[in-house]
Design a protein around this motif. Structure first.
Motif, PDB file in Angstrom:
ATOM      1  N   ASP A  22      33.327  68.199 -41.749  1.00 22.07           N
ATOM      2  CA  ASP A  22      33.938  68.357 -42.985  1.00 22.07           C
ATOM      3  C   ASP A  22      33.392  67.883 -44.131  1.00 22.07           C
ATOM      4  O   ASP A  22      33.029  68.207 -45.305  1.00 22.07           O
ATOM      5  N   GLU A  23      32.604  66.554 -43.965  1.00 16.44           N
ATOM      6  CA  GLU A  23      32.122  65.606 -44.928  1.00 16.44           C
ATOM      7  C   GLU A  23      31.005  64.844 -43.974  1.00 16.44           C
ATOM      8  O   GLU A  23      31.267  63.719 -43.531  1.00 16.44           O
ATOM      9  N   LEU A  24      29.885  65.251 -43.753  1.00 14.48           N
ATOM     10  CA  LEU A  24      28.748  64.492 -42.966  1.00 14.48           C
ATOM     11  C   LEU A  24      28.253  63.439 -43.678  1.00 14.48           C
ATOM     12  O   LEU A  24      28.175  63.283 -44.819  1.00 14.48           O
ATOM     13  N   HIS A  25      28.037  62.284 -42.828  1.00 13.32           N
ATOM     14  CA  HIS A  25      27.715  60.991 -43.169  1.00 13.32           C
ATOM     15  C   HIS A  25      26.326  60.730 -42.381  1.00 13.32           C
ATOM     16  O   HIS A  25      25.927  61.273 -41.356  1.00 13.32           O
ATOM     17  N   PHE A  26      25.619  59.680 -42.716  1.00 17.26           N
ATOM     18  CA  PHE A  26      24.564  59.150 -41.983  1.00 17.26           C
ATOM     19  C   PHE A  26      24.729  57.676 -41.944  1.00 17.26           C
ATOM     20  O   PHE A  26      25.009  57.199 -43.112  1.00 17.26           O
ATOM     21  N   VAL A  27      24.239  56.879 -41.132  1.00 16.58           N
ATOM     22  CA  VAL A  27      24.109  55.679 -41.025  1.00 16.58           C
ATOM     23  C   VAL A  27      22.948  54.936 -40.898  1.00 16.58           C
ATOM     24  O   VAL A  27      21.969  55.215 -40.074  1.00 16.58           O
ATOM     25  N   CYS A  28      22.707  54.053 -41.616  1.00 15.56           N
ATOM     26  CA  CYS A  28      21.318  53.191 -41.708  1.00 15.56           C
ATOM     27  C   CYS A  28      21.229  52.471 -40.387  1.00 15.56           C
ATOM     28  O   CYS A  28      22.341  51.604 -40.083  1.00 15.56           O
ATOM     29  N   PRO A  29      20.454  52.672 -39.468  1.00 10.94           N
ATOM     30  CA  PRO A  29      20.392  51.894 -38.227  1.00 10.94           C
ATOM     31  C   PRO A  29      20.004  50.394 -38.473  1.00 10.94           C
ATOM     32  O   PRO A  29      20.270  49.583 -37.348  1.00 10.94           O
ATOM     33  N   TRP A  30      19.618  49.831 -39.694  1.00  4.49           N
ATOM     34  CA  TRP A  30      19.292  48.533 -39.684  1.00  4.49           C
ATOM     35  C   TRP A  30      20.735  47.609 -40.063  1.00  4.49           C
ATOM     36  O   TRP A  30      20.878  46.758 -39.644  1.00  4.49           O
ATOM     37  N   HIS A  31      21.309  48.296 -41.192  1.00  2.18           N
ATOM     38  CA  HIS A  31      22.301  47.458 -41.593  1.00  2.18           C
ATOM     39  C   HIS A  31      23.518  48.174 -41.545  1.00  2.18           C
ATOM     40  O   HIS A  31      24.669  47.641 -42.075  1.00  2.18           O
ATOM     41  N   GLY A  32      23.680  49.490 -41.160  1.00  4.86           N
ATOM     42  CA  GLY A  32      25.011  50.208 -40.861  1.00  4.86           C
ATOM     43  C   GLY A  32      25.716  50.607 -42.017  1.00  4.86           C
ATOM     44  O   GLY A  32      26.839  51.230 -41.865  1.00  4.86           O
ATOM     45  N   TRP A  33      25.101  50.717 -43.187  1.00  7.03           N
ATOM     46  CA  TRP A  33      25.707  51.248 -44.208  1.00  7.03           C
ATOM     47  C   TRP A  33      25.764  52.603 -43.908  1.00  7.03           C
ATOM     48  O   TRP A  33      24.876  53.306 -43.234  1.00  7.03           O
ATOM     49  N   GLU A  34      26.981  53.354 -44.568  1.00  5.68           N
ATOM     50  CA  GLU A  34      27.297  54.637 -44.305  1.00  5.68           C
ATOM     51  C   GLU A  34      26.947  55.610 -45.620  1.00  5.68           C
ATOM     52  O   GLU A  34      27.661  55.014 -46.492  1.00  5.68           O
ATOM     53  N   PHE A  35      26.536  56.766 -45.494  1.00  2.00           N
ATOM     54  CA  PHE A  35      26.142  57.397 -46.765  1.00  2.00           C
ATOM     55  C   PHE A  35      26.622  58.858 -46.645  1.00  2.00           C
ATOM     56  O   PHE A  35      26.461  59.459 -45.440  1.00  2.00           O
ATOM     57  N   LYS A  36      26.991  59.613 -47.656  1.00  2.00           N
ATOM     58  CA  LYS A  36      27.417  61.083 -47.693  1.00  2.00           C
ATOM     59  C   LYS A  36      26.251  61.731 -47.862  1.00  2.00           C
ATOM     60  O   LYS A  36      25.458  61.483 -48.628  1.00  2.00           O
ATOM     61  N   ILE A  37      26.041  62.781 -46.873  1.00  2.00           N
ATOM     62  CA  ILE A  37      24.879  63.666 -46.850  1.00  2.00           C
ATOM     63  C   ILE A  37      24.913  64.474 -48.264  1.00  2.00           C
ATOM     64  O   ILE A  37      23.754  64.695 -48.634  1.00  2.00           O
ATOM     65  N   ALA A  38      25.752  65.010 -48.613  1.00  2.00           N
ATOM     66  CA  ALA A  38      25.929  65.827 -49.845  1.00  2.00           C
ATOM     67  C   ALA A  38      25.182  65.097 -51.019  1.00  2.00           C
ATOM     68  O   ALA A  38      24.833  65.916 -51.731  1.00  2.00           O
ATOM     69  N   THR A  39      26.240  63.887 -51.189  1.00  2.00           N
ATOM     70  CA  THR A  39      25.673  63.364 -52.527  1.00  2.00           C
ATOM     71  C   THR A  39      24.794  62.073 -52.463  1.00  2.00           C
ATOM     72  O   THR A  39      24.258  61.539 -53.438  1.00  2.00           O
ATOM     73  N   GLY A  40      24.642  61.568 -51.270  1.00  2.00           N
ATOM     74  CA  GLY A  40      23.841  60.175 -51.063  1.00  2.00           C
ATOM     75  C   GLY A  40      24.666  58.957 -51.565  1.00  2.00           C
ATOM     76  O   GLY A  40      24.241  57.953 -51.334  1.00  2.00           O
ATOM     77  N   GLU A  41      25.930  59.210 -51.833  1.00  2.00           N
ATOM     78  CA  GLU A  41      26.832  58.041 -52.147  1.00  2.00           C
ATOM     79  C   GLU A  41      27.174  57.237 -50.824  1.00  2.00           C
ATOM     80  O   GLU A  41      27.174  57.789 -49.781  1.00  2.00           O
ATOM     81  N   ALA A  42      27.018  55.805 -50.893  1.00  2.00           N
ATOM     82  CA  ALA A  42      27.653  54.902 -50.072  1.00  2.00           C
ATOM     83  C   ALA A  42      28.956  54.987 -49.950  1.00  2.00           C
ATOM     84  O   ALA A  42      29.833  54.932 -50.928  1.00  2.00           O
ATOM     85  N   VAL A  43      29.645  55.318 -48.719  1.00  2.00           N
ATOM     86  CA  VAL A  43      30.846  55.441 -48.197  1.00  2.00           C
ATOM     87  C   VAL A  43      31.762  54.384 -48.853  1.00  2.00           C
ATOM     88  O   VAL A  43      32.629  54.399 -49.409  1.00  2.00           O
ATOM     89  N   GLY A  44      31.493  53.070 -48.614  1.00  2.00           N
ATOM     90  CA  GLY A  44      32.108  51.944 -48.979  1.00  2.00           C
ATOM     91  C   GLY A  44      32.089  51.670 -50.239  1.00  2.00           C
ATOM     92  O   GLY A  44      32.968  50.913 -50.730  1.00  2.00           O
ATOM     93  N   ASP A  45      30.958  52.001 -51.113  1.00  2.00           N
ATOM     94  CA  ASP A  45      31.003  51.750 -52.517  1.00  2.00           C
ATOM     95  C   ASP A  45      30.119  52.886 -52.950  1.00  2.00           C
ATOM     96  O   ASP A  45      28.815  52.638 -53.196  1.00  2.00           O
ATOM     97  N   PRO A  46      30.680  53.731 -53.721  1.00  2.00           N
ATOM     98  CA  PRO A  46      29.842  54.848 -54.484  1.00  2.00           C
ATOM     99  C   PRO A  46      28.901  54.451 -55.455  1.00  2.00           C
ATOM    100  O   PRO A  46      28.109  55.375 -56.012  1.00  2.00           O
ATOM    101  N   LYS A  47      28.989  53.523 -56.156  1.00  2.00           N
ATOM    102  CA  LYS A  47      28.075  53.205 -57.054  1.00  2.00           C
ATOM    103  C   LYS A  47      26.515  52.696 -56.401  1.00  2.00           C
ATOM    104  O   LYS A  47      25.555  52.889 -57.337  1.00  2.00           O
TER     105      LYS A  47
END
Length: 66
Positions: A22-47
């Motif tokens: 329902d809300e696809l994310h991808f995760v950076c393999p180096w530091h583990g940050w998770e981002f929303k595919i649709a918007t590019g926003e970081a899931v943990g901190d949308p700024k």
């Protein structure tokens, strides 16, 4: 917030991920940050946001507009 499961190797690199469809994310393999595919926003901190690019597939080739 959608659940993402990441399996890491012995060097803490992402091997495989499972996503909530329902809300696809991808995760950076180096530091583990998770981002929303649709918007590019970081899931943990949308700024924090990834830059987006237009992508087109033609004849089996992928083109990225930069």
């Amino acid at each position: 917030m959608p659940q993402v499961c990441v399996e890491l190797d012995d060097q803490q690199r992402a091997l495989r991920q499972t996503f909530n469809e329902d809300e696809l994310h991808f995760v950076c393999p180096w530091h583990g940050w998770e981002f929303k595919i649709a918007t590019g926003e970081a899931v943990g901190d949308p700024k924090y946001k990834m830059k987006r690019y237009n992508v087109v597939e033609r004849g089996g080739e992928v083109y990225v507009e930069v």
